[in-house]
Design a protein around this motif. Structure first.
Motif, short mmCIF file in Angstrom:
data_model
loop_
_atom_site.label_atom_id
_atom_site.label_comp_id
_atom_site.label_asym_id
_atom_site.label_seq_id
_atom_site.Cartn_x
_atom_site.Cartn_y
_atom_site.Cartn_z
N SER A 208 0.81 -1.22 0.00
CA SER A 208 0.00 0.00 0.00
C SER A 208 0.84 1.27 0.00
N ARG A 209 2.16 1.12 -0.01
CA ARG A 209 3.06 2.27 0.03
C ARG A 209 3.88 2.34 -1.25
N ARG A 210 4.37 3.53 -1.58
CA ARG A 210 5.37 3.63 -2.64
C ARG A 210 6.68 3.06 -2.09
N PHE A 211 7.34 2.27 -2.89
CA PHE A 211 8.55 1.62 -2.37
C PHE A 211 9.67 1.57 -3.40
N PHE A 212 10.87 1.49 -2.87
CA PHE A 212 12.07 1.21 -3.65
C PHE A 212 12.73 0.00 -3.02
N LEU A 213 12.81 -1.09 -3.78
CA LEU A 213 13.38 -2.33 -3.29
C LEU A 213 14.55 -2.71 -4.17
N GLU A 214 15.73 -2.80 -3.58
CA GLU A 214 16.89 -3.33 -4.29
C GLU A 214 17.08 -4.79 -3.87
N ILE A 215 17.08 -5.68 -4.85
CA ILE A 215 17.31 -7.10 -4.62
C ILE A 215 18.67 -7.44 -5.21
N ALA A 216 19.66 -7.64 -4.35
CA ALA A 216 21.04 -7.83 -4.81
C ALA A 216 21.46 -9.27 -4.55
N TYR A 217 21.19 -10.14 -5.52
CA TYR A 217 21.61 -11.54 -5.40
C TYR A 217 23.14 -11.62 -5.43
N ASN A 218 23.70 -12.49 -4.59
CA ASN A 218 25.14 -12.73 -4.66
C ASN A 218 25.48 -13.83 -5.64
N ALA A 219 24.50 -14.51 -6.19
CA ALA A 219 24.72 -15.50 -7.24
C ALA A 219 24.84 -14.78 -8.59
N PRO A 220 25.62 -15.37 -9.53
CA PRO A 220 26.37 -16.62 -9.43
C PRO A 220 27.83 -16.45 -9.03
N HIS A 221 28.11 -15.49 -8.13
CA HIS A 221 29.47 -15.34 -7.58
C HIS A 221 29.92 -16.65 -6.95
N TRP A 222 31.20 -16.96 -7.09
CA TRP A 222 31.72 -18.15 -6.44
C TRP A 222 31.67 -17.98 -4.93
N PRO A 223 31.63 -19.03 -4.11
CA PRO A 223 31.82 -20.45 -4.43
C PRO A 223 30.65 -21.01 -5.24
N TYR A 224 30.98 -21.86 -6.18
CA TYR A 224 29.97 -22.38 -7.09
C TYR A 224 29.22 -23.54 -6.43
N GLN A 225 28.25 -23.14 -5.60
CA GLN A 225 27.44 -24.08 -4.83
C GLN A 225 26.01 -24.04 -5.38
#
Length: 461
Positions: A208-225
């Motif tokens: 219900s609010r104005r939003f700014f969402l940053e989704i910062a995945y650490n993939a596919p940075h190693w370690p390759y799990q």
């Protein structure tokens, strides 16, 4: 005002002249939400929409189908910390002494970071009434004055280091690295899924609010799990680099990317379910070129270099009804343009005091203005090897150690035809631009007393 600032200001003014801001459009009663998705070390050709044949990324690719795919987009740097500094500050990261990957907290150089500023991207949006959150990777400082909260993120869940074990949730120093704001937390689960879960929860809690969402995945940075296969990554105490040990396979890498795609799908589905999609800008990009398991074709080299393979990244932007669906843009862009673009879309340009150096891309992406010629700079010294590059129009000057190369990167994106001998005029002109730019950014960090070079040392990144 520096020469570089004058140039960018002139381009920005020219590009939007005669138009109106999105907020001024007839019938537009509210400003858009923004979801910015950033992956870590993904190759430029590791999405189906960018030519991948062994990776399925239908949900990320849907942003290209429903929005615009950029073909000449660059990261601010060939490694993590400086690109993220460029995004959050909206400026060249060299001005803050952040030119190399930031090491772990207890190691030399680990006490530095990006100081909080009222002009940081999330702070500007918070001042406009947006609820702001970062879910995922930060890598811009461990201390409170460098934290996401200091930059205007109302909440933070994720990791602060560069290297992160996807199952043990430890950093490159072997210490726990999962945070709720500035408080360490212990949770079970695969980090990619934890990031997605928290992003979905944020959307549900703030629909219900104005939003700014940053989704910062650490993939596919190693370690390759890969997902569903818990493993011990490497001996953290040895701090070895991924190419020093043959850990991981292309199949592992593919599985990691496809899990991110599923996560993006869950985010997009949540926007649809909550009826937020029509009023939400969704941006997808990556922080730098891919590592050794990535595919950076047709570009040369990879992460840690300012050859095209180290700095060319995907960029997809969807804004229903504002950006034409299924379009492809040749507009040259860079990470810090996203800062200027987001600010412009959410209420107008950043104040002059912010000194943003990026360009609002919306007029070009919407097709109301022809592509703008850019002059952009990169510099790195990761591993002790100095590299500097400038792209001006279609020409690129690459300074690699003691060697200089000139390329027409529009005609030769793989940087295979060195034209230095034939185009000394271009080499001289671009060298002068580099010298002026370096003098400008270095004067600022020298005044701050911060040394951006050599601080990180031998660091896992």
């Amino acid at each position: 005002m520096t020469w570089q600032t004058r140039l960018l200001f002139a381009c920005a003014c020219w590009s939007v002249g005669g138009g109106v801001s999105p907020a001024q459009e007839a019938g537009r009663g509210a400003l858009p939400n923004v979801v910015l998705i950033i992956t870590d070390d993904m190759g430029s050709a590791d999405l189906s929409s960018y030519g991948a044949t062994d990776i399925r990324t239908p949900r990320i690719d849907s942003l290209a189908r429903d929005g615009v795919r950029m073909t000449a987009f660059y990261a601010n740097a060939p490694v993590c910390t400086p690109t993220r500094a460029g995004l959050i500050s909206g400026r060249y990261q060299q001005r803050y002494g952040l030119e190399e990957p930031m090491p772990s907290a207890g190691r030399p150089g680990g006490d530095v970071g990006l100081p909080g500023s009222p002009y940081s991207l999330p702070n500007l949006l918070a001042q406009r009434g947006y609820v702001t959150a970062l879910v995922g990777k930060w890598h811009l400082g461990y201390r409170a004055e460098f934290s996401p909260r200091a930059h205007g993120f109302g909440s933070f869940f994720g990791l602060k280091s560069g290297y992160h074990d996807f199952y043990a949730h430890t950093g490159g120093d072997g210490k726990p690295d999962l945070w709720e704001d500035d408080r360490p937390v212990v949770m079970e689960g695969y980090t990619t899924d934890l990031i997605t879960d928290r992003a979905v929860r944020f959307l549900e809690d703030h629909a219900s609010r104005r939003f700014f969402l940053e989704i910062a995945y650490n993939a596919p940075h190693w370690p390759y799990q890969p997902p569903g296969r818990p493993s011990v990554a490497i001996d953290n105490a040895r701090h070895v680099r991924p190419w020093d040990e043959a850990t991981g396979t292309r199949a592992d890498y593919v599985a990691m990317v496809e899990q991110v795609d599923r996560g993006v799908g869950r985010v997009l589905d949540t926007l649809e379910r909550l009826r937020l999609a029509p009023d939400t800008i969704v941006i997808f990009t990556n922080d730098n070129g891919g590592e050794w398991l990535a595919d950076n074709r047709p570009f040369f080299n990879r992460k840690s270099s300012v050859w095209e393979g180290g700095i060319r990244v995907p960029a997809l932007i969807r804004w229903p009804g504002r950006i034409p669906a299924g379009t492809v843009s040749p507009q040259v862009g860079i990470t810090m343009d996203l800062s200027a673009t987001i600010v412009a879309a959410t209420g107008g340009a950043a104040p002059a005091e912010a000194r943003y150096e990026g360009l609002d891309l919306l007029p070009m992406l919407r097709g109301t203005v022809a592509p703008v010629t850019r002059t952009l700079f990169w510099r790195t010294a990761v591993g002790g090897r100095s590299q500097v590059a400038v792209r001006s129009g279609d020409w690129k000057l690459m300074l690699d150690g003691n060697n200089a190369f000139v390329f027409d990167v529009r005609a030769d994106p793989g940087e295979r035809q060195d034209l230095t001998r034939q185009r000394q005029d271009v080499a001289r002109r671009l060298r002068a631009l580099v010298a002026a730019w370096e003098a400008d950014v270095d004067a600022e960090w020298k005044a701050s007393g911060v040394n951006p070079r050599g601080a990180a040392g031998a660091v896992v990144h």
